[in-house]
Enzyme design. Structure first.
Site, PDB file in Angstrom:
ATOM      1  N   CYS A 378      17.017  48.493 -43.111  1.00 28.96           N
ATOM      2  CA  CYS A 378      16.921  49.915 -43.073  1.00 28.96           C
ATOM      3  C   CYS A 378      16.783  50.380 -41.723  1.00 28.96           C
ATOM      4  O   CYS A 378      17.651  50.228 -40.643  1.00 28.96           O
ATOM      5  CB  CYS A 378      16.280  50.557 -44.194  1.00 28.96           C
ATOM      6  N   HIS A 514      18.594  47.274 -48.637  1.00 27.91           N
ATOM      7  CA  HIS A 514      17.081  46.993 -48.975  1.00 27.91           C
ATOM      8  C   HIS A 514      17.249  45.605 -49.903  1.00 27.91           C
ATOM      9  O   HIS A 514      17.020  45.986 -51.216  1.00 27.91           O
ATOM     10  CB  HIS A 514      16.420  47.889 -49.687  1.00 27.91           C
ATOM     11  N   GLU A 516      14.626  43.574 -50.654  1.00 26.72           N
ATOM     12  CA  GLU A 516      13.307  43.417 -51.350  1.00 26.72           C
ATOM     13  C   GLU A 516      13.519  44.039 -52.564  1.00 26.72           C
ATOM     14  O   GLU A 516      12.814  43.311 -53.576  1.00 26.72           O
ATOM     15  CB  GLU A 516      12.212  44.174 -50.403  1.00 26.72           C
TER      16      GLU A 516
END
Length: 550
Positions: A378, A514, A516
């Site tokens: 990001c 993202h 994650e």
């Protein structure tokens, strides 16, 4: 028939209701049941999207674009069910729904009250979140006794009465403190917490007791006697060094068996092979690396919860012990690069606002010039583009319009429209409220054939989750490509740059999305697995060079 397990907490907050709920969900799923979870938050914000990371921690983004509590991240990491906006409700959202119905005349002129209108809406939302699952675990945020939680507690009390004991179960978490000066465990706070819960009309069926050491049988009997909870249902939740050991710890105390018996569920035995494999990967590493996370909110680690867990997942799947060092980017601005020199790899995560950005750019430059593996996520991709533009493409004042409105080279800028996968156009502008200006949720990304990104994903079309307002400025695409920056991934229509990399660097990858949010301990994630391998390889190269030099 859907079964409901209601999870409450007492004595203090932050006992781990989310982890406990997710762990029980994992055990029930291992028995072959379809499991989902719902989080009810007592704060008045409609969602946590505009809340400070220092107050709330991470905002977890679901595939459908909801900004939710970080506990939903735990849910997705422990069970296979994908969460959505129907898995997280706040007091603000509940009241918003009720007020909207009142304005439409849905209540036919009746006086709108907490009971029954608010509690009925809470019950409706819980059932909406069930999503055809066989078992729904409902976590009530806050602590029993807090005024904010009362409507939620009343709603689940009513559900217990309406559905009956064969369809509902109440599990209560408490703290049993150890008084070191006296050398004693104190059960009185637990007794009073259960007393408070019973005064509301809820009798817990299971008690999960948080403590530092195993609960002696004498104390277990005492708690059972004073709380009217069966002795076998008083569970000892001892501190462990990894949250991924908790399902096995609860299994050893037969928590899943207690739940299955009370709810009348017909299942086979739990198959915990996948969880045993996770623990084996944690406890038997072949390598060790140090990842330096350069961020803005490092004093509050919960702000990077999914990210730190994703790094651990990468370690599990590469049999690498991952040590994470958190470095404030403002410290780099003030003191230089000394904090980066011990890093086997550098990661810069997402964030908002100008503070600390120049320190991040310095960290990117250090990683690029010294061959240190770099992963930007990001904002981490945006500062990578800015650094490359400044030092490789001759644009010394390149910046993002988020941080420098009048920069002569806005390589990162606010995007005003994009095309969704269904062909519709979504637009926004700078005058919209913060809650409505984000590009949120799942979007497809086309990877460049032959790129590192395509190689590590093993495919050329992926879907990842987004949460950002600013994007790569396509006006600079040709110029930066000419300077050596590879546009490794773009939106499915080719208009938005989603990934960049540097081909002549050992490992330099940055993404606007993202990853994650979709990493799990059982499956890992290709980006993090590859990043950890690159860190281990860099460590070996540095060690070999040092031994030769000496």
């Amino acid at each position: 028939m859907t079964k409901f397990i209601f999870v409450t907490g007492g004595v203090v907050s932050s006992l781990g209701k989310g982890i406990t709920s997710a762990s029980l969900g994992a055990l029930l799923e291992a028995r072959g049941l379809a499991v989902t979870l719902v989080k009810l938050d007592p704060y008045i914000n409609v969602d946590p999207g505009t809340m400070s990371p220092y107050q709330h921690g991470e905002v977890f983004v679901t595939g459908d674009g909801a900004e939710t509590d970080l506990d939903l991240g735990h849910y997705e990491r422990f069970v296979r069910m994908t969460m959505s906006r129907r898995n997280n409700y706040t007091t603000g959202r509940i009241y918003e729904n009720v007020i909207a119905q009142e304005r439409r005349g849905a209540y036919l002129g009746n006086t709108v009250q907490v009971i029954p209108h608010i509690t009925d809406e809470i019950k409706r939302c819980i059932c909406a979140g069930a999503d055809n699952a066989q078992v729904v675990l409902v976590e009530i945020g806050g602590t029993v006794g807090d005024i904010e939680s009362l409507p939620f507690l009343e709603a689940i009390r009513q559900m217990g009465v309406e559905l009956g004991r064969e369809q509902t179960l109440f599990m209560h978490l408490t703290l049993i403190p150890f008084i070191r000066s006296a050398g004693e465990l104190k059960t009185k706070p637990t007794q009073h917490s259960v007393k408070e819960l019973r005064s509301i009309g809820i009798q817990p069926d299971v008690l999960v007791c948080r403590l530092e050491h195993p609960l002696p049988e004498s104390e277990r009997r005492k708690i059972a006697l004073f709380t009217s909870v069966p002795e076998r249902a008083v569970i000892s939740a001892v501190d462990v060094d990894s949250i991924y050991k908790i399902p096995l710890e609860l299994y050893a105390q037969k928590l899943d068996e207690i739940v299955v018996e009370q709810l009348g569920l017909e299942t086979g035995p739990a198959n915990l092979t996948e969880w045993q494999r996770v623990i084996d990967g944690l406890e038997h590493p072949h390598d060790e690396v140090t990842i330096t996370l350069v961020g803005k909110y490092v004093d509050h680690r919960e702000a990077y919860k999914s990210l730190s867990e994703a790094l651990i997942h990468g370690g599990i799947h590469t049999r690498t012990r991952v040590n994470i060092t958190y470095l404030d980017s403002e410290e780099i601005e003030a003191q230089g690069i000394g904090g980066l020199e011990s890093a086997d790899a550098i990661l810069i995560p997402g964030g908002f606002g100008e503070r600390g950005v120049e320190g991040m750019i310095i960290a990117v430059q250090y990683a690029r010039e010294n061959g240190v593996p770099y992963l930007g996520i990001c904002l981490g991709m945006q500062v990578a583009v800015i650094e490359f533009a400044r030092h490789q493409a001759g644009m010394k004042e390149a910046h993002s319009t988020e941080f420098s409105e009048h920069t002569p080279d806005p390589v990162i800028a606010l995007i005003t429209e994009w095309r969704r996968a269904d062909g519709s156009i979504e637009r926004r502008d700078e005058q919209m409220g913060l809650g409505g200006t984000m590009r949120l949720g799942n979007y497809e990304c086309e990877l460049l054939p032959g790129s590192r990104a395509a190689a590590l994903y093993g495919q050329e079309r992926i879907t990842e989750r987004h949460r950002h307002r600013y994007e790569f400025n396509n006006d600079y695409r040709e110029l930066l490509e000419g300077a050596g920056l590879v546009m490794a991934g773009t939106s499915f229509d080719g208009n938005l740059v989603e990934m960049v990399e540097i081909s002549h660097h050992p490992w330099f990858v940055a993404c606007q999305f993202h990853p994650e949010f979709t990493s799990t301990p059982r499956d890992g994630h290709p980006l993090f697995n590859s990043f950890i391998r690159a860190a281990a390889e860099h460590r070996r190269r540095v060690t070999l060079k040092s031994s030769r030099d000496s």
